[in-house]
Design an enzyme around this catalytic site. Structure first.
Site, mmCIF file in Angstrom:
data_model
loop_
_atom_site.group_PDB
_atom_site.id
_atom_site.type_symbol
_atom_site.label_atom_id
_atom_site.label_comp_id
_atom_site.label_asym_id
_atom_site.label_seq_id
_atom_site.Cartn_x
_atom_site.Cartn_y
_atom_site.Cartn_z
ATOM 1 N N SER A 145 46.026 -11.252 18.215
ATOM 2 C CA SER A 145 45.607 -11.967 19.426
ATOM 3 C C SER A 145 46.604 -11.822 20.577
ATOM 4 O O SER A 145 46.200 -11.768 21.747
ATOM 5 C CB SER A 145 45.358 -13.438 19.114
ATOM 6 O OG SER A 145 46.517 -14.038 18.578
ATOM 7 N N CYS A 180 38.234 -14.261 14.232
ATOM 8 C CA CYS A 180 39.656 -14.314 13.905
ATOM 9 C C CYS A 180 40.529 -14.285 15.177
ATOM 10 O O CYS A 180 40.591 -15.276 15.888
ATOM 11 C CB CYS A 180 40.000 -13.204 12.927
ATOM 12 S SG CYS A 180 41.516 -13.521 12.023
ATOM 13 N N ARG A 219 47.330 -20.563 14.199
ATOM 14 C CA ARG A 219 47.326 -19.160 13.773
ATOM 15 C C ARG A 219 47.924 -19.009 12.380
ATOM 16 O O ARG A 219 48.777 -19.794 11.991
ATOM 17 C CB ARG A 219 48.153 -18.313 14.750
ATOM 18 C CG ARG A 219 47.529 -18.170 16.094
ATOM 19 C CD ARG A 219 48.429 -17.349 17.010
ATOM 20 N NE ARG A 219 48.586 -15.984 16.518
ATOM 21 C CZ ARG A 219 49.552 -15.161 16.947
ATOM 22 N NH1 ARG A 219 50.436 -15.578 17.827
ATOM 23 N NH2 ARG A 219 49.624 -13.937 16.481
ATOM 24 N N ILE A 267 41.695 -12.713 6.960
ATOM 25 C CA ILE A 267 42.886 -11.850 7.051
ATOM 26 C C ILE A 267 43.866 -12.502 8.022
ATOM 27 O O ILE A 267 43.634 -12.513 9.234
ATOM 28 C CB ILE A 267 42.509 -10.436 7.551
ATOM 29 C CG1 ILE A 267 41.430 -9.819 6.646
ATOM 30 C CG2 ILE A 267 43.757 -9.548 7.605
ATOM 31 C CD1 ILE A 267 40.819 -8.553 7.185
ATOM 32 N N HIS A 319 35.762 -12.640 8.917
ATOM 33 C CA HIS A 319 35.250 -11.367 9.450
ATOM 34 C C HIS A 319 33.923 -10.958 8.819
ATOM 35 O O HIS A 319 33.914 -10.150 7.878
ATOM 36 C CB HIS A 319 36.253 -10.245 9.150
ATOM 37 C CG HIS A 319 37.554 -10.361 9.859
ATOM 38 N ND1 HIS A 319 37.788 -9.796 11.085
ATOM 39 C CD2 HIS A 319 38.709 -10.970 9.499
ATOM 40 C CE1 HIS A 319 39.035 -10.044 11.453
ATOM 41 N NE2 HIS A 319 39.612 -10.752 10.515
ATOM 42 N N GLU A 335 31.908 -8.903 9.872
ATOM 43 C CA GLU A 335 31.697 -7.464 10.113
ATOM 44 C C GLU A 335 32.261 -6.610 8.985
ATOM 45 O O GLU A 335 31.971 -5.423 8.889
ATOM 46 C CB GLU A 335 32.293 -7.061 11.471
ATOM 47 C CG GLU A 335 33.807 -6.959 11.557
ATOM 48 C CD GLU A 335 34.515 -8.316 11.682
ATOM 49 O OE1 GLU A 335 33.835 -9.355 11.590
ATOM 50 O OE2 GLU A 335 35.742 -8.328 11.861
HETATM 51 N N1 GLN Z 1 46.821 -13.284 12.674
HETATM 52 C C1 GLN Z 1 46.156 -12.659 13.779
HETATM 53 C C2 GLN Z 1 46.506 -13.372 15.078
HETATM 54 O O1 GLN Z 1 47.071 -14.415 15.050
HETATM 55 C C3 GLN Z 1 44.656 -12.656 13.608
HETATM 56 C C4 GLN Z 1 44.284 -11.792 12.435
HETATM 57 C C5 GLN Z 1 42.912 -11.219 12.506
HETATM 58 O O2 GLN Z 1 42.285 -11.122 13.540
HETATM 59 N N2 GLN Z 1 42.446 -10.742 11.372
HETATM 60 O O3 GLN Z 1 46.221 -12.864 16.124
#
Ligand code: GLN
Length: 201
Positions: free
Chosen positions: A54, A85, A112, A141, A177, A179
């Protein structure tokens, strides 16, 4: 009579797993474009912000003037937006302990990497009553979750009490996710929402 233009959903393609989203939408028969410029933001009916990192996506959005372009369409035209995410993190108003760039359009606070280091990545069945049975397979993830949500935000799904899927009108967010699975229901849900919003305007 002019032929009606079909629905076009953009996928923000700065970093992350945008190609998989595009493939999933294509499988649903939805026209997609990869979005990397404000001009492309202007050309879509709805937009997906993919997973990734992000902070990186945020920096690139700022560099290319995409944050403002997306913010304007989402707030002034109610353009439908779906974040997975990192995408959900970028949509949030508040990010715990971080002043990183965000669009701040979704009335939630997110944390996060919230599931801790030991379980950075995992899969779990997530019941999403809006989509009916069976539950979706949630692929997490280094995922965030929603720690606070305004009353106007609907919690669509939870994992161990934690909110991991939300909707606020034209805004949709999942910490996981879809997708990365074969289950197209979340994307179909978003496409239906986008179609509905397009027919209204
Ligand atoms: N940990 C990531 C973040 O904080 C997000 C992980 C993801 O999009 N799979 O941006």
């Amino acid at each position: 009579m002019a032929e009606e233009k079909g629905l076009v959903i953009g996928v923000l393609a700065l970093q992350g797993d945008f190609a998989v989203h595009q493939k999933m939408l294509a499988g649903l028969g939805v026209e997609t474009i990869l979005v990397r410029s404000p001009k492309e933001v202007a050309a879509v009916d709805a937009l997906i912000i993919p997973g990734g990192e992000s902070t990186t996506i945020g920096k690139l959005m700022r560099r290319f003037g995409l944050d403002e372009a997306i913010y304007q369409r989402v707030t002034e035209e109610r353009m439908p937006l779906y974040g997975t995410c990192a995408g959900l993190i970028l949509m949030a108003k508040e990010i715990e302990g971080s002043d990183q760039l965000r669009l701040g359009v979704l009335d939630v606070t997110v944390a996060r990497n919230a599931f801790g280091r030991q379980v950075e990545s995992f899969e779990a069945n997530i019941a999403l009553p809006e989509l009916g049975e069976p539950p979706v397979r949630g692929v997490f993830i280094r995922a965030p979750y929603v720690t606070k949500a305004a009353e106007s935000v609907q919690a669509l799904g939870r994992f161990e009490e934690k909110i991991v899927a939300v909707r606020q009108g034209h805004l949709l967010g999942t910490a996981f996710h879809p997708e990365l699975t074969d289950d197209t229901r979340v994307h179909a849900f978003f496409a239906a929402l986008a179609r509905e919003s397009r027919n209204r305007s």
